[in-house]
Design a protein around this motif. Structure first.
Motif, PDB file in Angstrom:
ATOM      1  N   SER A   2      35.953  33.693  39.204  1.00  0.00           N
ATOM      2  CA  SER A   2      36.987  34.024  38.147  1.00  0.00           C
ATOM      3  C   SER A   2      36.709  35.653  37.822  1.00  0.00           C
ATOM      4  N   ASP A  97      39.889  34.682  50.249  1.00  0.00           N
ATOM      5  CA  ASP A  97      39.559  33.437  49.454  1.00  0.00           C
ATOM      6  C   ASP A  97      40.218  32.457  49.756  1.00  0.00           C
ATOM      7  N   GLY A  98      41.519  32.432  50.265  1.00  0.00           N
ATOM      8  CA  GLY A  98      42.629  31.456  50.213  1.00  0.00           C
ATOM      9  C   GLY A  98      43.246  31.225  48.329  1.00  0.00           C
ATOM     10  N   ASP A  99      42.686  32.156  47.338  1.00  0.00           N
ATOM     11  CA  ASP A  99      43.456  31.816  45.882  1.00  0.00           C
ATOM     12  C   ASP A  99      43.511  32.601  45.806  1.00  0.00           C
ATOM     13  N   ILE A 100      42.263  33.963  45.185  1.00  0.00           N
ATOM     14  CA  ILE A 100      42.700  35.272  44.446  1.00  0.00           C
ATOM     15  C   ILE A 100      43.294  36.222  45.328  1.00  0.00           C
ATOM     16  N   TYR A 102      40.577  38.797  48.118  1.00  0.00           N
ATOM     17  CA  TYR A 102      40.425  39.156  49.206  1.00  0.00           C
ATOM     18  C   TYR A 102      38.455  39.780  48.586  1.00  0.00           C
ATOM     19  N   GLU A 103      37.341  38.702  49.304  1.00  0.00           N
ATOM     20  CA  GLU A 103      36.312  39.045  48.967  1.00  0.00           C
ATOM     21  C   GLU A 103      35.780  40.926  49.700  1.00  0.00           C
TER      22      GLU A 103
ATOM     23  N   ASP B  42      34.583  18.048  42.944  1.00  0.00           N
ATOM     24  CA  ASP B  42      36.319  17.570  42.769  1.00  0.00           C
ATOM     25  C   ASP B  42      36.441  15.841  42.576  1.00  0.00           C
ATOM     26  N   SER B  96      30.024  31.856  50.124  1.00  0.00           N
ATOM     27  CA  SER B  96      31.161  32.483  49.085  1.00  0.00           C
ATOM     28  C   SER B  96      32.253  32.534  50.493  1.00  0.00           C
ATOM     29  N   PRO B  97      33.645  33.100  50.418  1.00  0.00           N
ATOM     30  CA  PRO B  97      34.244  33.415  51.488  1.00  0.00           C
ATOM     31  C   PRO B  97      33.663  33.981  53.082  1.00  0.00           C
TER      32      PRO B  97
END
Lengths: 173, 122
Positions: A2, A97-100, A102-103, B42, B96-97
């Motif tokens: 985050s 990252d599929g969410d926030i 890009y890494e 999860d 990580s990604p």
């Protein structure tokens, strides 16, 4: 993950292709990279100093490097390569990252470090990211990696104050 | 050896369970599995506990299953100290990604604060 992001987006960054003289007077070309560059990047990563690895990447074995390159050179990723005399000497990548957002990660061969190539690579990658409509970019960096942290701050990344081994940094572009 | 294994429900925590059982069978270790619900997984603690019990039931390793009630990292360290465990085992190090290995907060806390040796499975 985050990471914090600055409220305001950064100014526009330069886009590839471009050339510049590095701190050692070498003419470095930065261009967009794709899976067509996998062989050149594999050659670069086989030369990579193991002591410069960070958080387990790049992998060491050729086969593992190929697999990793497959992932980060995929269609949905954004890549730039720095070349000297045609050979890849640096590489920077944005992976969704599929969410926030890009890494980001960046790699420069040891004999080309300390000459400003890293900053140019990151800025050119972010310029390409802007052209692609990307808005949020984040990274993690080991807390003791002062040169890298200084580079990212200089480019405009903001630090999150999470109490982790790695520092999280984010930029809005 | 008295081994305290923390399992929070991540894939790596179950891998650590398998490896710790295999190691215990060879070395004659006694295994205590402390279950909790990792923020990175999860699954509820009950689900984690059920899976751990099912896995242990297939082995003959002397084992105990217990709950971690508070902050998992802090509790694991406290349990290990107070009850004289010889070793803490944890699975951590998700990628990580773009492939960087990152330790979870529980693993980081335990590595920095434990007074027993720590085995990290990744």
């Amino acid at each position: 993950m985050s990471p914090a992001f600055p409220d305001e987006p950064a100014d526009s960054f330069p886009r590839p292709p471009r050339s510049f003289a590095d701190g050692a007077g070498r003419t470095i070309d930065v261009e967009r990279a794709s899976d067509a560059d996998a062989a050149d990047l594999l050659a670069m990563y086989r030369e990579f100093d193991p002591a410069d690895r960070a958080q387990g990447i790049p992998p060491v074995q050729a086969e593992a490097i190929e697999q990793w390159l497959d992932t980060i050179l995929a269609e949905d990723c954004v890549n730039v390569v720095a070349r000297y005399d045609g050979a890849a000497v640096g590489h920077a990548t944005l992976v969704p990252d599929g969410d926030i957002g890009y890494e980001l990660a960046i790699f420069v061969l040891s004999e080309y470090q300390g000459a400003g190539i890293g900053t140019e690579l990151v800025e050119t990658l972010l310029g390409l990211g802007q052209a692609e409509g990307i808005e949020k970019v984040w990274l993690t960096v080991e807390r003791w990696n002062d040169p890298a942290i200084a580079l990212y701050k200089n480019v405009g990344f903001e630090t999150s104050d999470a109490e982790r081994f790695e520092l999280e940094m984010g930029i809005r572009i | 050896m008295q081994v305290l294994l923390g399992v929070g429900g991540t894939p790596l925590s179950y891998q650590a369970l398998d490896e710790t059982i295999a190691r215990a069978q060879e070395a004659g270790d006694e295994l205590t599995v402390a279950v909790f619900a990792s923020g990175a997984a999860d699954a509820s603690r009950d689900e984690v506990e059920q899976r751990v019990r099912e896995t242990l039931a297939e082995t003959d390793v002397p084992s105990t299953v217990r709950h971690v009630e508070g902050d998992p990292g802090s509790d694991l360290v406290t349990i290990a100290n107070r009850e004289s465990f010889d070793r803490i085992v944890l699975g951590s190090g998700e990628r990580s990604p773009l492939g960087k290995i990152q330790l979870g907060s529980v693993a980081e806390f335990v590595l920095l604060n434990a007074q027993t040796p720590v085995t990290l499975v990744r």
